[in-house]
Motif scaffolding. Structure first.
Motif, PDB file in Angstrom:
ATOM      1  N   SER A 151      23.049  -4.993  -3.230  1.00 52.69           N
ATOM      2  CA  SER A 151      23.831  -6.160  -2.874  1.00 52.69           C
ATOM      3  C   SER A 151      23.349  -7.127  -2.799  1.00 52.69           C
ATOM      4  O   SER A 151      23.740  -8.337  -2.744  1.00 52.69           O
ATOM      5  N   GLY A 152      21.754  -7.308  -2.591  1.00 55.00           N
ATOM      6  CA  GLY A 152      21.251  -8.515  -2.268  1.00 55.00           C
ATOM      7  C   GLY A 152      21.375  -9.030  -0.669  1.00 55.00           C
ATOM      8  O   GLY A 152      20.875 -10.052  -0.667  1.00 55.00           O
ATOM      9  N   ALA A 196      31.465 -11.367  -8.310  1.00 58.16           N
ATOM     10  CA  ALA A 196      30.235 -11.257  -8.684  1.00 58.16           C
ATOM     11  C   ALA A 196      29.402 -10.452  -7.489  1.00 58.16           C
ATOM     12  O   ALA A 196      29.829 -10.430  -6.310  1.00 58.16           O
ATOM     13  N   ARG A 197      28.499  -9.568  -7.758  1.00 54.21           N
ATOM     14  CA  ARG A 197      27.797  -8.867  -6.738  1.00 54.21           C
ATOM     15  C   ARG A 197      26.969  -9.815  -5.659  1.00 54.21           C
ATOM     16  O   ARG A 197      26.869  -9.259  -4.577  1.00 54.21           O
ATOM     17  N   HIS A 198      26.617 -10.928  -5.773  1.00 49.98           N
ATOM     18  CA  HIS A 198      26.262 -11.702  -4.966  1.00 49.98           C
ATOM     19  C   HIS A 198      26.846 -12.363  -4.006  1.00 49.98           C
ATOM     20  O   HIS A 198      26.549 -13.048  -3.116  1.00 49.98           O
ATOM     21  N   ARG A 199      28.311 -12.283  -4.421  1.00 51.48           N
ATOM     22  CA  ARG A 199      29.375 -12.768  -3.581  1.00 51.48           C
ATOM     23  C   ARG A 199      29.979 -12.038  -2.556  1.00 51.48           C
ATOM     24  O   ARG A 199      30.493 -10.931  -3.101  1.00 51.48           O
ATOM     25  N   LEU A 253      29.519  -0.612  -3.055  1.00 53.84           N
ATOM     26  CA  LEU A 253      29.799  -1.841  -4.044  1.00 53.84           C
ATOM     27  C   LEU A 253      30.804  -1.434  -5.013  1.00 53.84           C
ATOM     28  O   LEU A 253      31.581  -2.096  -5.543  1.00 53.84           O
ATOM     29  N   ASP A 254      30.252  -0.382  -5.747  1.00 51.70           N
ATOM     30  CA  ASP A 254      31.268   0.283  -6.777  1.00 51.70           C
ATOM     31  C   ASP A 254      32.801   0.544  -6.083  1.00 51.70           C
ATOM     32  O   ASP A 254      33.726   0.511  -6.766  1.00 51.70           O
ATOM     33  N   GLU A 255      32.703   0.942  -4.822  1.00 50.76           N
ATOM     34  CA  GLU A 255      34.067   1.232  -4.355  1.00 50.76           C
ATOM     35  C   GLU A 255      34.941   0.103  -4.194  1.00 50.76           C
ATOM     36  O   GLU A 255      36.124  -0.160  -4.125  1.00 50.76           O
ATOM     37  N   ARG A 256      34.070  -0.888  -3.592  1.00 46.64           N
ATOM     38  CA  ARG A 256      34.683  -2.343  -3.299  1.00 46.64           C
ATOM     39  C   ARG A 256      35.439  -2.893  -4.889  1.00 46.64           C
ATOM     40  O   ARG A 256      36.492  -3.331  -4.660  1.00 46.64           O
TER      41      ARG A 256
END
Length: 287
Positions: free
Chosen positions: A251-252, A97-100, A81-84
């Motif tokens: 990430s959920g 947003a992290r949930h998207r 996620l951090d690399e994304r």
């Protein structure tokens, strides 16, 4: 929003591509390679974009890539996620947003998805049931879901609006499965009542499906964690499956496993599906 750094983005993507081997992403290496890592065309296939499109991004040419394309590339390269988020910033965009999901799949879940590919159908979804990745056996089981656009990327949307997908499931299970999907969606709706994506999904289903309206009115709230399903596949017949849901806290997102029920012959039929059902499928990146 800043203008980004296209050269830095190109260098980062190239470096990540060269660090990956085909076996890391569920591909067969094939003939001897002239350069280390994945080829550009392999990344393009995994991201479901054209090779020319990916080459332009890695060469810092052409238009700025969209958030959806960046998410798909992040999925293909198994980025965290951090690399994304780093990739989005280099492209001059605010990280989603992290949930998207926007095409991104949790890197840890992708690792498990790749490992399961030969024997267990599996898919990855976000918390509004957007299918962001499937292994090839899952594509053979349910059809290609991860490559859809708009609301059709959501499994719960497809459940209430796509008779062809629903027809693969035993009719006697339709009502109960619909209730489970809606109860799970209500969990997300309660957690993010003002989120436009959640609202758009609920509004569209309310407008298009009388069954959804009746089920939504039951006010049931329950996260989907495990369920038994019976599918009738057109090529291999009846499949009795235990579907387990594994959630990644960072990430959920959820990994959904379709495990064969012992003593039903399903394991053998899945082996047959692995032979006859994936022969013409490209590598896919669907509950």
């Amino acid at each position: 929003m800043n203008s980004g750094d296209r050269q830095a983005l190109a260098a980062f993507l190239r470096h990540r591509r060269e660090q990956l081997q085909p076996s890391d992403v569920g591909l067969v290496a094939g003939a001897r390679r002239r350069a280390p890592g994945l080829r550009r065309d392999e990344v393009a296939v995994l991201a479901a974009i054209s090779t020319d499109h990916y080459e332009r991004i890695e060469q810092a040419r052409g238009a700025r890539p969209s958030a959806e394309v960046l998410g798909a590339i992040a999925r293909a390269l198994r980025l965290t996620l951090d690399e994304r988020d780093h990739v989005h910033r280099l492209a001059g965009q605010a990280p989603p947003a992290r949930h998207r999901s926007q095409g991104y799949a949790d890197a840890g879940l992708m690792c498990v998805l790749d490992a399961l590919a030969p024997h267990v159908p599996a898919l990855i979804t976000d918390d509004v049931s957007t299918v962001v990745a499937q292994n090839r056996l899952n594509v053979a089981l349910l059809g290609p879901l991860a490559g859809e656009r708009g609301l059709r990327r959501s499994f719960v949307y497809r459940w209430f609006t796509d008779p062809a997908l629903r027809s693969r499931y035993a009719p006697e299970q339709h009502e109960q499965l619909g209730r489970e999907y809606v109860a799970d969606l209500r969990v997300t709706s309660g957690a993010r009542p003002d989120d436009p994506d959640v609202r758009a999904l609920v509004d569209a289903l309310t407008a298009e499906s009388a069954e959804f309206r009746r089920t939504w009115a039951r006010q049931e709230v329950l996260p989907l964690r495990a369920t038994r399903k019976v599918l009738h596949h057109p090529e291999v017949g009846r499949l009795e499956l235990q579907c387990d849901v594994v959630v990644s806290p960072p990430s959920g997102q959820s990994l959904v496993l379709f495990r064969p029920q012992p003593g039903t012959g399903t394991a053998e039929r899945l082996q047959l599906l692995g032979v006859v059902g994936v022969q013409d499928l490209a590598p896919a990146a669907g509950a």
